[in-house]
Write a protein that holds these residues in place. Structure first.
Motif, short mmCIF file in Angstrom:
data_model
loop_
_atom_site.label_atom_id
_atom_site.label_comp_id
_atom_site.label_asym_id
_atom_site.label_seq_id
_atom_site.Cartn_x
_atom_site.Cartn_y
_atom_site.Cartn_z
N LYS A 1 -53.98 3.80 28.91
CA LYS A 1 -52.80 4.20 29.69
C LYS A 1 -51.66 3.21 29.52
CE LYS A 1 -53.00 6.28 33.59
NZ LYS A 1 -53.17 6.70 34.98
N TYR A 2 -51.98 1.97 29.15
CA TYR A 2 -50.96 0.95 28.93
C TYR A 2 -50.83 0.69 27.43
CZ TYR A 2 -51.37 -0.48 33.89
OH TYR A 2 -51.39 -0.54 35.26
N VAL A 3 -49.58 0.58 26.96
CA VAL A 3 -49.32 0.21 25.57
C VAL A 3 -48.31 -0.94 25.59
CG1 VAL A 3 -48.39 0.94 23.35
CG2 VAL A 3 -49.76 2.53 24.70
N ARG A 4 -48.67 -2.03 24.90
CA ARG A 4 -47.81 -3.21 24.86
C ARG A 4 -47.43 -3.53 23.42
NH1 ARG A 4 -49.61 -8.76 27.77
NH2 ARG A 4 -49.00 -7.53 29.61
N LEU A 5 -46.13 -3.76 23.20
CA LEU A 5 -45.63 -4.19 21.90
C LEU A 5 -45.37 -5.70 21.97
CD1 LEU A 5 -44.51 -3.35 19.03
CD2 LEU A 5 -42.25 -3.35 20.13
N ASN A 6 -46.15 -6.46 21.20
CA ASN A 6 -45.98 -7.91 21.12
C ASN A 6 -45.09 -8.26 19.93
OD1 ASN A 6 -47.81 -8.74 23.31
ND2 ASN A 6 -49.42 -7.89 21.98
N ILE A 7 -44.15 -9.18 20.11
CA ILE A 7 -43.24 -9.60 19.05
C ILE A 7 -43.54 -11.06 18.71
CG2 ILE A 7 -40.81 -9.90 18.39
CD1 ILE A 7 -40.14 -7.76 20.51
N THR A 8 -44.06 -11.30 17.54
CA THR A 8 -44.40 -12.66 17.11
C THR A 8 -43.34 -13.27 16.21
OG1 THR A 8 -45.71 -11.79 15.28
CG2 THR A 8 -46.87 -12.22 17.34
N SER A 9 -42.47 -12.42 15.62
CA SER A 9 -41.33 -12.95 14.85
C SER A 9 -40.20 -11.93 14.91
CB SER A 9 -41.73 -13.23 13.39
OG SER A 9 -41.99 -12.02 12.70
N ARG A 10 -38.99 -12.44 14.72
CA ARG A 10 -37.82 -11.58 14.76
C ARG A 10 -36.85 -12.00 13.67
NH1 ARG A 10 -38.24 -13.89 20.33
NH2 ARG A 10 -37.05 -15.82 20.40
N ALA A 11 -35.82 -11.17 13.44
CA ALA A 11 -34.92 -11.41 12.31
C ALA A 11 -34.11 -12.68 12.46
CB ALA A 11 -33.99 -10.20 12.14
N GLY A 12 -33.76 -13.07 13.69
CA GLY A 12 -32.99 -14.28 13.92
C GLY A 12 -33.73 -15.23 14.85
N SER A 13 -33.06 -16.29 15.23
CA SER A 13 -33.71 -17.29 16.10
C SER A 13 -33.38 -17.09 17.57
CB SER A 13 -33.26 -18.70 15.67
OG SER A 13 -31.83 -18.81 15.76
N ASP A 14 -32.52 -16.12 17.86
CA ASP A 14 -32.11 -15.88 19.26
C ASP A 14 -33.09 -14.91 19.92
OD1 ASP A 14 -30.61 -16.08 21.50
OD2 ASP A 14 -28.71 -15.50 20.58
N TYR A 15 -32.67 -14.24 20.94
CA TYR A 15 -33.52 -13.31 21.71
C TYR A 15 -34.00 -12.15 20.83
CZ TYR A 15 -29.09 -10.77 21.99
OH TYR A 15 -27.93 -10.13 21.68
N ALA A 16 -35.10 -11.49 21.27
CA ALA A 16 -35.60 -10.28 20.60
C ALA A 16 -35.06 -9.06 21.34
CB ALA A 16 -37.12 -10.26 20.60
N ALA A 17 -34.82 -7.96 20.60
CA ALA A 17 -34.28 -6.74 21.21
C ALA A 17 -34.69 -5.53 20.39
CB ALA A 17 -32.76 -6.83 21.32
N VAL A 18 -34.82 -4.38 21.06
CA VAL A 18 -35.09 -3.09 20.38
C VAL A 18 -34.18 -2.04 20.98
CG1 VAL A 18 -37.48 -3.63 19.80
CG2 VAL A 18 -36.97 -2.47 21.95
N GLY A 19 -33.80 -1.06 20.15
CA GLY A 19 -32.97 0.05 20.63
C GLY A 19 -33.76 0.94 21.57
N TYR A 20 -34.84 1.57 21.03
CA TYR A 20 -35.74 2.34 21.90
C TYR A 20 -37.09 2.51 21.23
CZ TYR A 20 -34.62 6.66 19.28
OH TYR A 20 -34.44 7.61 18.31
N ILE A 21 -38.07 2.86 22.06
CA ILE A 21 -39.46 3.00 21.62
C ILE A 21 -39.96 4.38 22.05
CG2 ILE A 21 -41.82 2.11 21.85
CD1 ILE A 21 -40.58 -0.62 22.55
N SER A 22 -40.69 5.04 21.13
CA SER A 22 -41.32 6.33 21.44
C SER A 22 -42.81 6.20 21.15
CB SER A 22 -40.72 7.44 20.58
OG SER A 22 -41.37 8.67 20.82
N ILE A 23 -43.63 6.68 22.08
CA ILE A 23 -45.09 6.57 21.96
C ILE A 23 -45.69 7.97 21.91
CG2 ILE A 23 -47.21 5.72 23.04
CD1 ILE A 23 -45.48 3.56 24.38
N LYS A 24 -46.48 8.24 20.87
CA LYS A 24 -47.21 9.50 20.75
C LYS A 24 -48.70 9.21 20.77
CE LYS A 24 -44.04 12.51 18.22
NZ LYS A 24 -43.88 13.33 17.00
N GLY A 25 -49.47 10.22 21.18
CA GLY A 25 -50.92 10.08 21.18
C GLY A 25 -51.58 11.38 21.57
N GLU A 26 -52.90 11.38 21.60
CA GLU A 26 -53.66 12.58 21.92
C GLU A 26 -54.41 12.39 23.23
OE1 GLU A 26 -56.21 13.18 18.59
OE2 GLU A 26 -54.60 13.97 17.31
N ILE A 27 -54.47 13.49 24.01
CA ILE A 27 -55.25 13.46 25.25
C ILE A 27 -56.41 14.41 25.13
CG2 ILE A 27 -53.27 12.80 26.66
CD1 ILE A 27 -53.05 15.69 27.52
#
Length: 568
Positions: free
Chosen positions: A542-568
């Motif tokens: 029921k929980y999905v976590r996106l971990n960020i271990t590296s990013r393109a620059g040295s400043d903060y990490a950011a994403v536009g949006y996230i979509s999660i699909k799956g089967e029930i």
């Protein structure tokens, strides 16, 4: 003028044709005849007459005669007319004649009249072009080497045929019984020698069939048809499926004369057909298509259930069995000019997104409820999101009732869904909860990663080296796919994209299992897909976590949006 019977050899017939090549007594025959001038002289006038009779190659001499003389050039009483006919050249003459019986009693046989032995006189008399007075020729051989023949029938055969076919041994069978009767104006023995053959054409589309359709093997001979084929099951042995109408055409022909007969057999019909499968199955008005693994109750008629339906599929709850589910949402107070959102989860999932209808429910007696409305925002197989809108100026308390119509998913069938189901408007909306390890500021909350827009974003604090963002969903999913999109807020937005990390799943928010990873993502600032992480998890989370271990620059990490699909 006395004409000798000897052939002078001044003229020669080089080509001859008859139309038709088979004619009955009394019929008119058209002919075309080419004659070559071999006299050694140019001819300026002549008279050409055809008269006499034909013998036959298969009967005594004189089976018939020309009904009258035929003048190819000139006229009666040796009336010659002018012509320009050079020596060695040929001229073609056309005409017609009628063949009559003459003085002979003929049977109904066919006589082949051969020009090589024809006793027909072709008289050619010329003017004073020959000083020795030999101004005539009497040709007995009509055709030279071209070998044309004319067949004379004492009368037309006029074949007539009847055909009838039906299913046997009963109306549900695919085999057929056949009755054929062939008659003509000549005797059976003569007819059999006339070269007739029969073909049976059939089609399930063309009525009647054409000679381009398929043919079925016809085991009955012409002799048997003349005697009469009665209720034969061997005349036609091909099976014709009982699920189609079939059309037939029997053609009897010898190339000169022909006739045909048609008939049809309808699709086999059954008032009630039991499948014979051990698992059951029945059909009204047709044949059951049940199999051992798929028994069916079928009907080709409208179904009237006068006693109603007590149970469907072992359940007394009829509507879900028919793919109909209903419900309502609790009443909410909606301020004037405002909209509130909510979600509904279907009691049973559908095989695909169903049709959903809504209405408003309120205990208020105010006549201003017309300002209130309910809208469906998005629908999937498991539920839908909705909006309650109040266009009036005063707050109103109301809820929504709904009905869904579709095909319910079979028990155990995987259903693919997307979460969140729409665009989140807060950290807790659409039956989902968004959270993150940190945020850059209040302008970049966690839910902005789930609002379906690249123009807004979630951003972590600049000091956090391994930030994460997660979504708690209303359903647990297997085979999870996480799609992450870049943000498009400004030119430097790509410097904050995640480039590597992991995906974890949980059912309590505290105990986590890694179910996927990603790497090699590049900097983007156009709101397009950074990548999709396919987790292939067999355990539902029921929980999905996106971990960020590296990013393109040295400043903060950011994403536009996230979509999660799956089967029930």
């Amino acid at each position: 003028m006395a004409l000798p019977t000897a052939d002078k050899g001044y003229f020669k017939v080089t080509a001859l044709s008859f139309t038709p090549s088979v004619a009955a007594m009394g019929e008119t025959v058209q002919f075309s005849m080419t004659i070559q001038n071999s006299s050694g002289k140019a001819i300026s006038s002549c008279y050409i007459r055809m008269t006499g009779s034909y013998p036959s190659t298969d009967a005594p001499s004189g089976v018939g005669q020309l009904s009258s003389s035929v003048y190819l050039h000139g006229g009666p009483s040796f009336a010659m007319t002018s012509i320009s006919w050079a020596n060695g050249s040929s001229k073609t003459f056309t005409g017609s004649f009628t063949w009559s019986k003459g003085f002979y009693a003929l049977d109904d046989s066919s006589y082949v009249l051969s020009p090589s032995s024809a006793n027909i006189f072709l008289e050619i008399v010329t003017g004073a072009d020959f000083s020795d007075g030999s101004n005539y020729d009497n040709i007995r051989k009509l055709c030279g080497s071209s070998g044309e023949y004319l067949s004379i029938l004492s009368k037309r055969d006029n074949p007539r045929v009847t055909l009838d076919m039906w299913r046997t041994p009963d109306d549900e069978a695919s085999s057929v019984a056949t009755t054929i009767k062939l008659t003509s104006d000549v005797s059976s023995s003569v007819f059999q020698n006339r070269g007739y053959s029969a073909k049976l054409y059939y089609s399930s589309a063309n009525n009647p069939p054409t000679t381009s359709d398929s043919t079925a093997t016809l085991n009955a001979t012409i002799a048997q048809m003349l005697s009469g084929v009665t209720a034969s099951t061997s005349a036609v042995t091909k099976a014709f499926s009982n699920g189609s109408d079939w059309y037939f055409m029997l053609v009897v022909s010898n190339g000169y004369e022909s006739n045909s007969a048609t008939c049809s057999i309808p699709r086999a019909f059954a008032n009630l057909h039991l499948s014979g499968c051990t698992t059951g199955g029945a059909c009204f008005g047709g044949f059951s298509t049940s199999t051992e693994n798929n028994p069916k109750l079928e009907s080709y008629y409208p179904v009237y259930l006068y006693g109603g339906i007590a149970k469907v599929g072992g359940s007394s709850d009829l509507l879900p069995s028919l793919g109909v589910q209903t419900g309502n949402s609790a009443a909410q107070e909606v301020a004037g000019g405002s909209i509130v959102t909510g979600t509904v989860t279907f009691p049973k999932p559908y095989a695909a997104a169903p049709i959903v209808t809504t209405g408003i429910v309120s205990t208020s007696t105010s006549n201003l409820m017309g300002h209130c409305s309910a809208f469906v925002s998005s629908v999937d197989a498991t539920g839908f999101t909705f909006r309650l809108a109040n266009s009036g100026s005063a707050a109103r308390s109301f809820g929504m009732n709904w009905a869904a119509f579709g095909n319910l998913a079979a028990e155990g069938t995987p259903i693919t869904v997307t979460r969140p189901q729409g665009a989140m408007t807060s950290n807790s909306s659409l039956s989902c909860e968004a959270s993150a390890s940190s945020t850059y500021s209040s302008s970049y909350p966690a839910w902005r990663a789930f609002d379906a827009s690249a123009a807004t974003s979630w951003a972590s604090s600049a000091s956090e080296s391994a930030p994460w963002i997660q979504l708690k969903m209303d359903v647990a999913l297997t085979n999870i796919q996480v799609s992450v999109y870049s943000r498009s807020q400004n030119a430097s937005a790509g410097n904050h994209n995640p480039t590597a990390g992991t995906v974890q799943g949980s059912n309590d928010g505290s105990s986590w299992t890694q179910i996927g990873s990603y790497s090699g993502w590049t900097a983007k600032n156009d709101g397009t897909l950074l990548g999709t992480i396919a987790c292939n998890n067999a355990t539902a989370y029921k929980y999905v976590r996106l971990n960020i271990t590296s990013r393109a620059g040295s400043d903060y990490a950011a994403v536009g949006y996230i979509s999660i699909k799956g089967e029930i």
